[in-house]
Motif scaffolding. Sequence first.
Motif, mmCIF file in Angstrom:
data_model
loop_
_atom_site.group_PDB
_atom_site.id
_atom_site.type_symbol
_atom_site.label_atom_id
_atom_site.label_comp_id
_atom_site.label_asym_id
_atom_site.label_seq_id
_atom_site.Cartn_x
_atom_site.Cartn_y
_atom_site.Cartn_z
ATOM 1 N N LEU A 41 0.822 -1.214 0.000
ATOM 2 C CA LEU A 41 0.000 0.000 0.000
ATOM 3 C C LEU A 41 0.852 1.260 0.000
ATOM 4 C CD1 LEU A 41 -2.784 -1.047 2.507
ATOM 5 C CD2 LEU A 41 -3.022 -0.716 0.036
ATOM 6 N N ARG A 42 1.850 1.323 0.856
ATOM 7 C CA ARG A 42 2.735 2.488 0.962
ATOM 8 C C ARG A 42 1.947 3.809 0.992
ATOM 9 N NH1 ARG A 42 5.730 -0.899 -2.716
ATOM 10 N NH2 ARG A 42 7.527 -1.740 -1.615
ATOM 11 N N GLY A 43 0.904 3.833 1.825
ATOM 12 C CA GLY A 43 0.109 5.046 1.979
ATOM 13 C C GLY A 43 -0.952 5.259 0.914
ATOM 14 N N ARG A 44 -1.043 4.355 -0.026
ATOM 15 C CA ARG A 44 -2.030 4.492 -1.112
ATOM 16 C C ARG A 44 -3.289 3.689 -0.771
ATOM 17 N NH1 ARG A 44 1.851 2.316 -5.736
ATOM 18 N NH2 ARG A 44 2.127 0.785 -4.076
ATOM 19 N N GLU A 45 -4.339 3.887 -1.561
ATOM 20 C CA GLU A 45 -5.592 3.170 -1.356
ATOM 21 C C GLU A 45 -5.744 2.053 -2.376
ATOM 22 O OE1 GLU A 45 -8.695 6.109 -1.745
ATOM 23 O OE2 GLU A 45 -8.764 6.359 0.421
ATOM 24 N N SER A 46 -6.432 1.000 -1.949
ATOM 25 C CA SER A 46 -6.821 -0.057 -2.877
ATOM 26 C C SER A 46 -8.322 -0.266 -2.750
ATOM 27 C CB SER A 46 -6.076 -1.357 -2.558
ATOM 28 O OG SER A 46 -6.413 -1.814 -1.262
ATOM 29 N N LYS A 65 -14.224 -8.601 5.688
ATOM 30 C CA LYS A 65 -13.175 -7.764 6.293
ATOM 31 C C LYS A 65 -12.231 -8.653 7.090
ATOM 32 C CE LYS A 65 -14.638 -3.877 4.746
ATOM 33 N NZ LYS A 65 -13.932 -3.297 3.640
ATOM 34 N N SER A 66 -10.950 -8.363 6.955
ATOM 35 C CA SER A 66 -9.918 -9.060 7.714
ATOM 36 C C SER A 66 -9.805 -8.424 9.097
ATOM 37 C CB SER A 66 -8.583 -8.969 6.978
ATOM 38 O OG SER A 66 -7.531 -9.382 7.795
ATOM 39 N N ASP A 67 -9.477 -9.239 10.094
ATOM 40 C CA ASP A 67 -9.285 -8.717 11.448
ATOM 41 C C ASP A 67 -8.009 -7.892 11.566
ATOM 42 O OD1 ASP A 67 -11.597 -9.953 12.291
ATOM 43 O OD2 ASP A 67 -10.572 -11.748 13.008
ATOM 44 N N GLN A 68 -7.071 -8.120 10.668
ATOM 45 C CA GLN A 68 -5.819 -7.372 10.715
ATOM 46 C C GLN A 68 -5.581 -6.659 9.392
ATOM 47 O OE1 GLN A 68 -3.444 -11.238 11.061
ATOM 48 N NE2 GLN A 68 -1.974 -9.899 10.076
ATOM 49 N N LEU A 69 -4.722 -5.667 9.410
ATOM 50 C CA LEU A 69 -4.391 -4.892 8.221
ATOM 51 C C LEU A 69 -3.205 -5.541 7.512
ATOM 52 C CD1 LEU A 69 -5.025 -2.210 6.685
ATOM 53 C CD2 LEU A 69 -3.139 -1.218 7.968
ATOM 54 N N PHE A 70 -3.334 -5.758 6.211
ATOM 55 C CA PHE A 70 -2.278 -6.352 5.408
ATOM 56 C C PHE A 70 -1.681 -5.271 4.515
ATOM 57 C CE2 PHE A 70 -4.414 -10.049 6.846
ATOM 58 C CZ PHE A 70 -3.543 -11.115 6.716
ATOM 59 N N GLU A 71 -0.450 -4.845 4.806
ATOM 60 C CA GLU A 71 0.256 -3.840 3.995
ATOM 61 C C GLU A 71 0.563 -4.391 2.603
ATOM 62 O OE1 GLU A 71 2.460 -0.682 2.433
ATOM 63 O OE2 GLU A 71 1.108 -0.644 4.140
ATOM 64 N N PRO A 72 1.161 -5.590 2.499
ATOM 65 C CA PRO A 72 1.354 -6.163 1.157
ATOM 66 C C PRO A 72 0.119 -6.974 0.764
ATOM 67 C CG PRO A 72 2.513 -7.510 2.749
ATOM 68 C CD PRO A 72 1.894 -6.346 3.511
ATOM 69 N N PHE A 73 -0.201 -6.964 -0.524
ATOM 70 C CA PHE A 73 -1.242 -7.850 -1.042
ATOM 71 C C PHE A 73 -0.797 -9.275 -0.747
ATOM 72 C CE2 PHE A 73 -2.872 -10.379 -4.698
ATOM 73 C CZ PHE A 73 -4.214 -10.335 -4.351
ATOM 74 N N ILE A 128 -6.057 -11.054 0.235
ATOM 75 C CA ILE A 128 -6.247 -10.040 1.265
ATOM 76 C C ILE A 128 -5.336 -8.844 0.988
ATOM 77 C CG2 ILE A 128 -6.326 -9.621 3.759
ATOM 78 C CD1 ILE A 128 -5.917 -12.712 4.065
ATOM 79 N N TRP A 129 -5.919 -7.650 1.127
ATOM 80 C CA TRP A 129 -5.123 -6.423 1.032
ATOM 81 C C TRP A 129 -5.811 -5.366 1.859
ATOM 82 C CZ3 TRP A 129 -3.536 -3.624 -4.113
ATOM 83 C CH2 TRP A 129 -2.303 -2.989 -3.918
ATOM 84 N N ALA A 130 -5.026 -4.619 2.606
ATOM 85 C CA ALA A 130 -5.549 -3.684 3.600
ATOM 86 C C ALA A 130 -6.390 -4.530 4.555
ATOM 87 C CB ALA A 130 -6.310 -2.548 2.954
ATOM 88 N N ASN A 131 -7.668 -4.262 4.672
ATOM 89 C CA ASN A 131 -8.509 -5.138 5.495
ATOM 90 C C ASN A 131 -9.619 -5.775 4.657
ATOM 91 O OD1 ASN A 131 -10.063 -2.879 5.109
ATOM 92 N ND2 ASN A 131 -10.736 -2.702 7.220
ATOM 93 N N THR A 132 -9.438 -5.796 3.340
ATOM 94 C CA THR A 132 -10.398 -6.421 2.428
ATOM 95 C C THR A 132 -9.953 -7.844 2.124
ATOM 96 O OG1 THR A 132 -10.944 -4.292 1.428
ATOM 97 C CG2 THR A 132 -11.448 -6.272 0.128
#
Length: 181
Positions: free
Chosen positions: A56-61, A145-153, A169-173
């Motif tokens: 993600l590096r601060g970006r949205e998906s 929704k994932s319980d945790q945040l995933f920075e890398p896809f 999984i990416w971000a919390n999707t």
Amino acid sequence: MKKIISTIFACFAMLVLLSFDAQAQEALKQKPSPLGMVTYSFEDTYVKVTYGRPHLRGRESFTATSELAPLGKVWRTGANEATEITVTDTINMAGEVVPAGTYSVFTIPGAKSWTIILNKDVGQWGAYKYDEEKDLLRFEVPVSKSDQLFEPFTIRFDQVEGEVSLQMIWANTMVSIPIEF
């Protein structure tokens, strides 16, 4: 004697420059989205997924305006080359029959569900030359929704009480694709 010292110094300088050049070349080879691979085996059947792992590096998906993975558009399901899945024997994914072979994996992310696409055209860079005519199959899976945040896809296999799913999984999707062997 000056000539020998000059020659030694020139050789030393050349070695230092070559060392820096080799380091620079190696840095250029490294991709900002590293390669990922996950595998799962059941009896004589083997499933392997190879994909690029964007961060993600601060970006949205998964938004309508996302440059990484916009909603409603065909996505390579990762970064760099299109994601590929290889199966060594027939399996079922979300109730759909997938014969042994290697396929490109494309997705169309949506807010409530994703379209998962297995395409017979492998070795593609991104989704730029995606051809719907070469689809093996398409099916829908719900978004959770994932319980945790995933920075890398992240793509992974999950097994709970004998049931196997392929998760993306990416971000919390997160989407989970049930697999039957």
